[in-house]
Write a protein that holds these residues in place. Structure first.
Motif, PDB file in Angstrom:
ATOM      1  N   LYS A 187      -6.135   7.591   0.361  1.00  0.00           N
ATOM      2  CA  LYS A 187      -5.611   6.483  -0.435  1.00  0.00           C
ATOM      3  C   LYS A 187      -4.492   5.724   0.297  1.00  0.00           C
ATOM      4  CE  LYS A 187      -8.001   7.405  -4.224  1.00  0.00           C
ATOM      5  NZ  LYS A 187      -8.974   6.458  -4.816  1.00  0.00           N
ATOM      6  N   ALA A 214      -4.402   2.137  -0.364  1.00  0.00           N
ATOM      7  CA  ALA A 214      -4.548   1.754  -1.775  1.00  0.00           C
ATOM      8  C   ALA A 214      -3.217   1.281  -2.349  1.00  0.00           C
ATOM      9  CB  ALA A 214      -5.084   2.928  -2.585  1.00  0.00           C
ATOM     10  N   LEU A 257      -3.613  12.778  -0.603  1.00  0.00           N
ATOM     11  CA  LEU A 257      -3.851  11.360  -0.846  1.00  0.00           C
ATOM     12  C   LEU A 257      -4.114  10.590   0.446  1.00  0.00           C
ATOM     13  CD1 LEU A 257      -1.157  10.501  -3.582  1.00  0.00           C
ATOM     14  CD2 LEU A 257      -3.643  10.650  -3.905  1.00  0.00           C
ATOM     15  N   GLN A 281      -2.599  11.121  -9.524  1.00  0.00           N
ATOM     16  CA  GLN A 281      -2.412  10.649  -8.146  1.00  0.00           C
ATOM     17  C   GLN A 281      -1.067   9.952  -7.976  1.00  0.00           C
ATOM     18  OE1 GLN A 281      -5.949   8.247  -7.882  1.00  0.00           O
ATOM     19  NE2 GLN A 281      -7.089   9.819  -6.747  1.00  0.00           N
ATOM     20  N   SER A 302       0.839  -1.198   0.000  1.00  0.00           N
ATOM     21  CA  SER A 302       0.000   0.000   0.000  1.00  0.00           C
ATOM     22  C   SER A 302       0.879   1.254   0.000  1.00  0.00           C
ATOM     23  CB  SER A 302      -0.897   0.010   1.226  1.00  0.00           C
ATOM     24  OG  SER A 302      -0.111   0.175   2.400  1.00  0.00           O
ATOM     25  N   LEU A 338      -4.160   3.931  -8.647  1.00  0.00           N
ATOM     26  CA  LEU A 338      -4.163   5.397  -8.691  1.00  0.00           C
ATOM     27  C   LEU A 338      -4.280   5.889 -10.125  1.00  0.00           C
ATOM     28  CD1 LEU A 338      -1.243   6.230  -6.211  1.00  0.00           C
ATOM     29  CD2 LEU A 338      -3.678   5.975  -5.686  1.00  0.00           C
TER      30      LEU A 338
END
Length: 220
Positions: A123, A126, A120, A135, A93, A131
């Motif tokens: 995110k 994520a 971000l 991003q 991540s 992305l």
């Protein structure tokens, strides 16, 4: 600080050519300095030499008072680098990647601060592959700040982005500069150089053709 790059030879296949020829310039502490030129002008090679990723065949490079050939590791600890393209471990991540990058410098990443700075924070769990292009570029900027660099090098930071994403990156670069970080960037967009840079070097065919305030370069 002074960065002198008189020459760099590179091999592609069997051919050898001078990627950077007789180039000499200085960057003042606290400014945003741009290198503007077309693809193949020698911009990336110039940054790679300064960053210690490539070795010049002659001449001297001094970064933060340190010689790039004899103090390469010390320089790398004190600078941040954003390359033209970056690949990341696909199963980690954003927060895990920042923690990993910080550990390389024996630091602990302030993940929330870094991701919040580049908008971000939502995110953090994520994966990079999920992305958008803008991003991902903003995350790359965040990762280049994990070691609190004194100088940040950005190699064509907005190439391939749509106009909105490009503007977002511009504003982030300005905010980074407001932190007191010296920024050296390459670009082939005159609009970008005019908006961001205190001074711009025009580069073509491995040579610096002019250095000045971007508005004065436009007037000339």
């Amino acid at each position: 600080k002074t960065y002198q790059l008189p020459r760099a030879d590179r091999k592609d296949g069997q051919d050898t050519f001078e990627a950077v020829k007789g180039t000499s310039f200085s960057v003042e502490k606290g400014e945003i300095f741009g290198i503007l030129g077309p693809n193949g002008a020698g911009k990336t090679t110039t940054l790679e030499i300064i960053e210690g990723l490539n070795k010049q065949t002659s001449g001297q490079v001094v970064v933060l008072g340190l010689n790039n050939q004899t103090h390469s590791e010390e320089i790398k600890k004190r600078i941040g680098v954003q390359l033209q393209s970056s690949e990341y471990m696909s199963l980690m991540s954003l927060s895990e990647l920042l923690e990993l990058f910080a550990s390389i410098y024996n630091k602990k990443a302030n993940v929330d601060e870094l991701l919040g700075f580049v908008n971000l924070i939502d995110k953090k769990n994520a994966l990079v592959k999920d992305l958008s292009g803008g991003q991902k570029q903003r995350f790359t900027l965040a990762s280049s700040l994990v070691n609190d660099p004194e100088i940040l090098f950005l190699d064509e930071p907005t190439t391939g982005l749509d106009p909105r994403a490009r503007r977002d990156v511009w504003e982030l670069v300005r905010r980074i500069h407001e932190r007191g970080i010296t920024v050296v960037l390459t670009t082939h967009y005159m609009e970008e150089a005019e908006y961001l840079c205190n001074r711009v070097a025009i580069m073509d065919a491995g040579q610096i053709l002019a250095i000045n305030d971007p508005k004065k370069l436009i007037e000339d």
